[in-house]
Scaffold this motif. Structure first.
Motif, PDB file in Angstrom:
ATOM      1  N   ARG A  31      45.213  21.632  88.898  1.00  0.00           N
ATOM      2  CA  ARG A  31      43.657  21.344  89.189  1.00  0.00           C
ATOM      3  C   ARG A  31      42.708  22.094  88.499  1.00  0.00           C
ATOM      4  O   ARG A  31      41.501  21.917  88.417  1.00  0.00           O
ATOM      5  CB  ARG A  31      43.472  21.695  90.677  1.00  0.00           C
ATOM      6  N   TYR A  32      43.156  23.373  87.669  1.00  0.00           N
ATOM      7  CA  TYR A  32      42.316  24.072  87.031  1.00  0.00           C
ATOM      8  C   TYR A  32      42.543  23.622  85.210  1.00  0.00           C
ATOM      9  O   TYR A  32      41.838  24.581  84.685  1.00  0.00           O
ATOM     10  CB  TYR A  32      42.705  25.739  87.493  1.00  0.00           C
ATOM     11  N   ILE A  33      43.359  22.872  85.013  1.00  0.00           N
ATOM     12  CA  ILE A  33      43.738  22.742  83.761  1.00  0.00           C
ATOM     13  C   ILE A  33      42.620  21.841  83.151  1.00  0.00           C
ATOM     14  O   ILE A  33      42.576  20.467  83.681  1.00  0.00           O
ATOM     15  CB  ILE A  33      45.167  22.415  83.521  1.00  0.00           C
ATOM     16  N   ARG A  34      41.888  21.977  82.179  1.00  0.00           N
ATOM     17  CA  ARG A  34      40.758  21.294  81.511  1.00  0.00           C
ATOM     18  C   ARG A  34      41.334  20.189  80.494  1.00  0.00           C
ATOM     19  O   ARG A  34      42.608  20.283  79.940  1.00  0.00           O
ATOM     20  CB  ARG A  34      39.850  21.985  80.898  1.00  0.00           C
ATOM     21  N   HIS A  35      41.090  19.174  80.355  1.00  0.00           N
ATOM     22  CA  HIS A  35      41.314  18.132  79.439  1.00  0.00           C
ATOM     23  C   HIS A  35      41.020  19.010  77.916  1.00  0.00           C
ATOM     24  O   HIS A  35      40.119  19.593  78.056  1.00  0.00           O
ATOM     25  CB  HIS A  35      40.230  16.823  79.438  1.00  0.00           C
ATOM     26  N   PRO A  36      41.860  18.505  77.158  1.00  0.00           N
ATOM     27  CA  PRO A  36      41.744  19.389  75.862  1.00  0.00           C
ATOM     28  C   PRO A  36      40.412  19.734  75.137  1.00  0.00           C
ATOM     29  O   PRO A  36      40.054  20.547  74.638  1.00  0.00           O
ATOM     30  CB  PRO A  36      42.808  18.627  74.736  1.00  0.00           C
ATOM     31  N   SER A  37      39.665  18.406  75.352  1.00  0.00           N
ATOM     32  CA  SER A  37      38.373  18.459  74.650  1.00  0.00           C
ATOM     33  C   SER A  37      37.360  19.457  75.396  1.00  0.00           C
ATOM     34  O   SER A  37      36.159  19.755  74.879  1.00  0.00           O
ATOM     35  CB  SER A  37      37.729  17.231  74.504  1.00  0.00           C
ATOM     36  N   ASP A  38      37.724  19.757  76.573  1.00  0.00           N
ATOM     37  CA  ASP A  38      36.753  20.655  77.588  1.00  0.00           C
ATOM     38  C   ASP A  38      37.130  22.059  77.497  1.00  0.00           C
ATOM     39  O   ASP A  38      36.643  22.746  78.254  1.00  0.00           O
ATOM     40  CB  ASP A  38      36.850  19.880  78.973  1.00  0.00           C
TER      41      ASP A  38
END
Length: 361
Positions: A31-38
């Motif tokens: 839930r805390y892991i962002r998309h690579p671009s973010d």
């Protein structure tokens, strides 16, 4: 408020980020892991810039007209180019700043059950919280917070303020009074710099009936800081924010063009940033600017964000004096209550809300 009746509960059980950090996890929950671009490492970081630093002494005490004008010009330039600046000699006692920051650090180190007494809901956000927005399944920020209302007095509920540490309520009052006074001074400065009457922005916000609220942010140590953010990129939805940063570790980043600039706090300084409502009233002469917070694996971080906002039911629109044939009104009118409902429903999404107000020309 009636408009908030639809936001009575969180869509999922709340997990305290501090509890996750204290548990000793080595891998972030999804839930805390962002998309690579973010992620923080996706966009370049500028190492050759910092937001302007402005000494307010010449405005608050000195009588040298040239020095006063030079300071006014520096503030105007910061508002046009950055939307952010640091102020020193601002009138808020350094001892008070240090005391209230330590007080809230102590609060977040209380046992969980002591803090849970103040657990909040999305109806008002008052109290102890760990997420913004009610979108189910949304990515979450690596932070907890405490939110309270100070102005108007009718919105202030001290029963929702902590009683531990014992000095909490007294210090919140003292600090709030000092910061609200500083905001009043800055509102006059911004009005004059825009070519408006000195009381224009204050009156547009409701005169003496403005809103003022405090959000204390707590960013625990994070096992994988490159994968997440403490606060998502956003511009502040309100009028003006006065930030008391952590004196031990940086974390605030401000967007400047295609780069992120890490703000290096100066001892005893406060950080000022303009919100969307001032961008609207100034007809985009002044800009609210996207910013975010990064976290780290070594140190926790505490900051205090004071929001100075318009009265909720007043229409906010470009000042007539700043609208002309060559510079037509850029934004449609909207009340602040209507505006912040977007944030409370959707969370933080860059500058999407203020951009949605733009008029077709």
């Amino acid at each position: 408020m009636k408009m908030m009746n639809c936001l009575q509960s969180w869509p999922e059980p709340i997990v305290r980020v501090q509890s996750l950090s204290d548990s000793g996890i080595h891998v972030l929950p999804d839930r805390y892991i962002r998309h690579p671009s973010d992620r923080p490492s996706f966009t370049p970081i500028s190492t050759h810039a910092n937001i302007p630093v402005i000494d307010l002494h010449s405005l608050l005490a000195a009588r040298d007209a040239r020095l006063r004008q030079a300071t006014l010009d520096r503030i105007s330039g910061a508002c046009r180019e950055w939307g952010f600046f640091q102020v020193v000699n601002h009138g808020v006692r350094p001892e008070l700043m240090k005391s209230i920051r330590q007080l809230w650090r102590d609060f977040f180190h209380l046992p969980l059950e002591a803090k849970q007494v103040y657990a909040n809901s999305p109806a008002t956000y008052e109290g102890y919280g760990s997420r913004l927005g009610v979108e189910k399944g949304a990515k979450l920020d690596w932070s907890d917070y405490f939110f309270l209302n100070y102005l108007p007095e009718s919105a202030r509920d001290e029963n929702k303020w902590p009683t531990t540490p014992e000095s909490c309520r007294e210090l919140v009052h003292e600090y709030s009074k000092a910061v609200v006074e500083l905001c009043g001074i800055l509102m006059k400065i911004l009005s004059v710099n825009l070519g408006l009457e000195g009381d224009h922005l204050q009156n547009a916000f409701g005169g003496d009936d403005v809103g003022a609220c405090l959000r204390v942010n707590y960013y625990p140590k994070c096992p994988q800081p490159d994968l997440t953010l403490g606060i998502s990129p956003h511009s502040d939805p309100g009028g003006m924010t006065i930030l008391l940063p952590d004196d031990d570790v940086s974390g605030l980043q401000v967007r400047k063009g295609e780069h992120w600039v890490t703000v290096e706090p100066i001892p005893d300084a406060l950080i000022v940033n303009l919100g969307d409502q001032i961008q609207v009233i100034s007809n985009a002469i002044y800009k609210s600017v996207e910013h975010r917070v990064i976290v780290n694996s070594i140190k926790e971080r505490v900051s205090l964000a004071y929001f100075y906002n318009p009265k909720g039911d007043l229409l906010i629109e470009p000042a007539k004096k700043l609208v002309s044939k060559d510079r037509p009104a850029s934004y449609s009118a909207m009340t602040f209550d209507q505006y912040r409902l977007f944030i409370r429903q959707s969370g933080l999404w860059g500058k999407s809300q203020v951009e949605s107000l733009k008029c077709s020309q």
